[in-house]
Design an enzyme around this catalytic site. Structure first.
Site, PDB file in Angstrom:
ATOM      1  N   GLU A   1       0.831  -1.198   0.000  1.00 22.38           N
ATOM      2  CA  GLU A   1       0.000   0.000   0.000  1.00 22.38           C
ATOM      3  C   GLU A   1       0.865   1.247   0.000  1.00 22.38           C
ATOM      4  O   GLU A   1       0.603   2.211  -0.704  1.00 22.38           O
ATOM      5  CB  GLU A   1      -0.910  -0.003   1.241  1.00 22.38           C
ATOM      6  CG  GLU A   1      -2.013   1.055   1.209  1.00 22.38           C
ATOM      7  CD  GLU A   1      -1.677   2.343   1.967  1.00 22.38           C
ATOM      8  OE1 GLU A   1      -2.549   3.221   2.019  1.00 22.38           O
ATOM      9  OE2 GLU A   1      -0.551   2.489   2.484  1.00 22.38           O
ATOM     10  N   GLU A   2       1.934   1.205   0.783  1.00 25.76           N
ATOM     11  CA  GLU A   2       2.758   2.404   0.989  1.00 25.76           C
ATOM     12  C   GLU A   2       3.517   2.845  -0.259  1.00 25.76           C
ATOM     13  O   GLU A   2       4.045   3.945  -0.311  1.00 25.76           O
ATOM     14  CB  GLU A   2       3.752   2.172   2.139  1.00 25.76           C
ATOM     15  CG  GLU A   2       3.110   1.937   3.500  1.00 25.76           C
ATOM     16  CD  GLU A   2       2.404   3.167   4.071  1.00 25.76           C
ATOM     17  OE1 GLU A   2       2.449   4.235   3.438  1.00 25.76           O
ATOM     18  OE2 GLU A   2       1.785   3.037   5.146  1.00 25.76           O
TER      19      GLU A   2
END
Ligand code: SAH
Length: 575
Positions: free
Chosen positions: A419-420
Site C-alpha cells: 500500500e505504501e
C-alpha cells in the site's frame, strides 16, 4: 415497581448537600479530592433507593461509594435515608449512565455494581440495557486496570445477554452463577434482591475483570513487531495465513501476496471486503561501501530527517542485522536539510567484506527498530508500525467475530500488500473479488499534537474517523450518512476526517464497474516514523462500527444506498 414522582425532587435534593453532588461535572478526575482521601472508588449504577450503597459503605469505610441514579424521585428517597447516617464515604449523583464520561475520567473507578438493572426485554430496546456494548465501552474507559464489574439480576435474558456482551467487549468473566446467594458470598443484599428472594426468584450473578491493555492488544503487539516493509511482507503473510486458517477453509490470495479469509453468506447477498494493509514504511539497501557503510533508499514515505540517529534492522537471508543511521554531531557542524542520499547505515562493519560475510546484499529490506510499549496512560501505545498492522489486526479481529453475529453477507477480511508504495495489493485483490462494499481500515495522522498545513482534523480518543474526503476518494454522500447514522444509533464515538493522502479505498473503488469504497480510520500521531502513537479507546470504536456495518448490511440496504440522492435527468444526445 412504579413510584409516583415527587414534586420538585431535584430541588429537594439540594438540601442534602453532604451527600448529593449537584454539579458532578466539576469533579471529573477529582473525585478523590471530594472524598479527601485516596481510597478506591466504587460506583453503583442505577442505585435505586440506596440500601446496597448504604450498607456497603458501613461495612467498608475504606472504600468511596458513588451512587448513580437517573430518577430524582428515587434518589431523593436514597438521600433521605443516607442522611440519617454519619457516613463520610458516600456521594450521590443524579445522572444518566449514558453520560458517564462527562463525569468520570479514564481509570478513575475501581469497581462498578449493576444491581437489578432494567432488563429492557424487547430486542429493539437492547441498546438501553446497562450492559449494551456502548455502555461497556464507557465502563472500560473509567475503570482502572484490573477494574471489576459485578452484576446481579433476576432476569435470565439480561444475564445471558450480558455474558455475551462482556465477553465481546474484552472483559474476562471471573465468575457466573444462576443460583446466587449474597449471604453465602458475603455480599450486601440490594432492595430488589430482597424482594425477589422473598418471591423465590432465581438470582443470577456475573463478575468480570477489565482486561489489561497488554493482553487486549497482544495481537497487535505481535503484528507491529514483525518486519514487513512494502515488498517484503513474508513474515506478516505467514502470521495471517496461520490465523485465518483457524477460522476458515477458504483462503484467497492475489498474485502479489495479499491474504484474505472468506466467510460465505447467503446467495445473492452483498460481498463486503475489509482490508488493512500489511506493509509498513521502511528502507532498502542499495550499495555496500568499501568502508563498511551501507547506502539505502526509502520504501514508502519517510521524511529523511526521521532516519537520523535511529536504530534500524536489516533483514538478510542469514537473519537480522542491527545498525544505526549515521548522524553528524554538533561538534562537526551539523546543519541544513537532510536527504536520504546523504545518509548511511553503520552496522559496525570495518569493511565491505564484513557486510558480505554477514549476508547483507543490495535489495535487502530494513525497518526502524522500535519496541512496542504501553505508555503510563494505559490507553496509549507507541510502535513503529501502527500504519498499518492496526488495520491488519482489526480485519482479523472482525473476521474472528463473524461467528458471533447475524447477517446475510459474504465477508472477506484480510490484508493487502504494498500500500505504501502505491496501493498495489488493493488494486489486484479488489479486482479479484469485485466487492459491493470495500472497507479500508487504516491509521490516519490526526492534527491534535502536530497540526498540518491548513485545517487539522481529529484527535486521539475522539473515536473512529469518517474519511469524507481525500484527493483520490470522495466518500459517497449516502454512504457517509449511513455510517454516521449507524455510529449515532449505536453510540460509537466518531470524528469527521479530511486527508491529503489516500488509502486502499482509492483503488478499490474501481473494482468491477465501481463499488462503494470507504475508509474507516484510526486516529494516529507521528505516523510513518518509528514512534507512532494510538489510543485503545479508538481501537474499540473502529471495531464497533465495522461490526455494526456488517450486521446492518444486506442486499436491501445496498439497493437503498445505491439510489443516489441526486440523479441527473438530462439525457445526452449523441451525434
Ligand atoms: N440497584 C437497586 C435498584 C434497581 S432498579 C436495587 O438493586 O435495588 C434499577 C434502577 O436503575 C432504577 O432506579 C432506574 O431509575 C435506574 N436506571 C436505569 N437506567 C439508568 C441509567 N441509564 N442511568 C442511571 N440510572 C438508571
Amino acid at each position: 415497581m412504579r413510584i409516583k414522582n415527587i414534586k420538585d425532587a431535584d430541588i429537594k435534593l439540594l438540601e442534602f448537600k453532604d451527600y448529593y453532588v449537584s454539579e458532578p461535572n466539576k469533579y471529573k478526575g477529582k473525585w478523590k479530592e471530594l472524598f479527601k482521601n485516596n481510597n478506591p472508588i466504587h460506583l453503583e449504577i442505577g442505585m435505586g433507593k440506596g440500601k446496597f450503597l448504604k450498607e456497603s459503605a458501613e461495612l467498608n469505610p475504606n472504600i468511596n461509594y458513588i451512587g448513580i441514579e437517573k430518577s430524582d424521585t428515587v434518589l431523593l428517597k436514597a438521600a433521605r435515608m443516607i442522611s440519617e447516617t454519619k457516613l463520610k464515604n458516600i456521594h450521590l449523583l443524579s445522572i444518566d449512565a449514558n453520560n458517564l464520561l462527562d463525569y468520570f475520567a479514564s481509570q478513575e473507578v475501581s469497581k462498578i455494581y449493576l444491581n437489578f438493572s432494567d432488563p429492557w426485554p424487547k430486542e429493539r430496546h437492547a441498546r438501553r440495557r446497562l450492559t449494551a456494548p456502548s455502555f461497556l465501552r464507557k465502563y472500560q474507559d473509567v475503570l482502572v486496570k484490573d477494574g471489576v464489574i459485578e452484576l446481579k439480576t433476576d432476569n435470565e435474558n439480561l444475564f445471558n445477554y450480558s455474558l455475551d456482551t462482556f465477553e465481546k467487549a474484552n472483559f474476562i468473566i471471573k465468575k457466573q452463577s444462576n443460583n446466587y446467594d449474597s449471604k453465602i458470598n458475603n455480599s450486601v443484599e440490594t432492595e430488589y434482591e430482597q424482594k425477589f428472594k422473598g418471591e423465590n426468584k432465581t438470582i443470577y450473578y456475573i463478575k468480570v475483570v477489565k482486561m489489561t491493555t497488554k493482553k487486549r492488544m497482544k495481537l497487535y503487539e505481535d503484528l507491529v513487531n514483525l518486519h514487513g516493509p512494502s515488498g517484503d511482507e513474508g513474515l506478516v503473510k505467514e502470521y495471517l495465513l496461520k490465523e485465518y486458517k483457524k477460522e476458515t477453509d477458504e483462503i484467497l490470495r492475489d498474485g502479489l501476496g495479499s491474504v484474505f479469509g472468506v466467510k460465505r453468506g447467503k446467495k445473492d447477498e452483498p460481498v463486503i471486503m475489509i482490508a488493512g494493509h500489511m506493509d509498513e514504511v521502511g528502507g532498502m539497501v542499495t550499495r555496500l561501501q568499501e568502508n563498511g557503510f551501507i547506502k539505502f533508499i526509502n520504501i514508502g514515505g519517510v521524511v529523511p530527517h526521521l532516519w537520523v540517529s535511529q536504530n534500524v534492522v536489516i533483514q538478510t537471508a542469514k537473519g537480522k542485522v542491527k545498525g544505526v543511521v549515521a548522524s553528524v554531531p554538533p561538534h562537526m557542524g551539523a546543519s541544513g536539510e537532510v536527504k536520504v542520499e546523504s545518509l548511511f547505515i553503520d552496522v559496525g562493519a570495518e569493511s565491505k567484506k564484513d557486510l558480505e560475510k554477514w549476508g547483507i546484499k543490495p535489495g535487502d529490506f530494513l525497518t526502524f527498530e522500535n519496541d512496542y510499549y504501553i505508555t503510563k496512560n494505559k490507553n496509549r501505545i507507541v510502535s513503529k508500525a501502527w500504519d498499518n498492522r492496526f488495520g491488519t489486526g482489526m480485519a482479523l479481529e472482525v473476521f474472528q467475530e463473524l461467528k458471533n453475529i447475524e447477517h446475510p453477507n459474504t465477508v472477506i477480511c484480510g490484508a493487502t500488500v504494498q500500500e505504501e508504495v502505491g496501493l498495489r495489493g488493493a488494486k489486484t485483490s479488489s479486482q479479484m473479488v469485485e466487492p459491493d462494499l470495500f472497507i479500508a481500515i487504516d491509521v490516519s495522522p490526526v492534527g491534535d499534537a502536530t497540526p498540518g498545513p491548513g485545517d487539522s482534523f481529529g484527535k486521539l480518543n475522539g473515536g473512529f474517523l469518517i474519511r469524507f474526503y481525500d484527493p483520490s476518494n470522495i466518500m459517497n454522500p449516502k454512504m457517509l450518512e449511513y455510517v454516521e447514522g449507524l455510529a449515532k444509533k449505536h453510540k460509537i464515538d466518531y470524528q469527521f476526517f479530511l486527508s491529503r493522502g489516500g488509502t486502499d479505498a482509492a483503488v478499490a473503488q474501481y473494482a468491477g464497474s465501481g463499488c462503494f469504497s470507504i475508509t474507516i480510520g484510526l486516529p494516529g500521531r507521528y505516523i510513518h516514523s518509528n514512534t507512532s502513537m494510538i489510543d485503545v479507546r479508538d481501537v474499540e470504536a473502529v471495531k464497533a462500527i465495522v461490526l455494526e456495518i456488517i450486521k446492518d448490511f444486506s442486499k436491501e440496504r445496498l439497493l437503498e444506498l445505491k439510489k443516489w440522492k441526486y440523479i441527473s435527468l438530462v439525457k445526452i444526445e449523441l451525434k
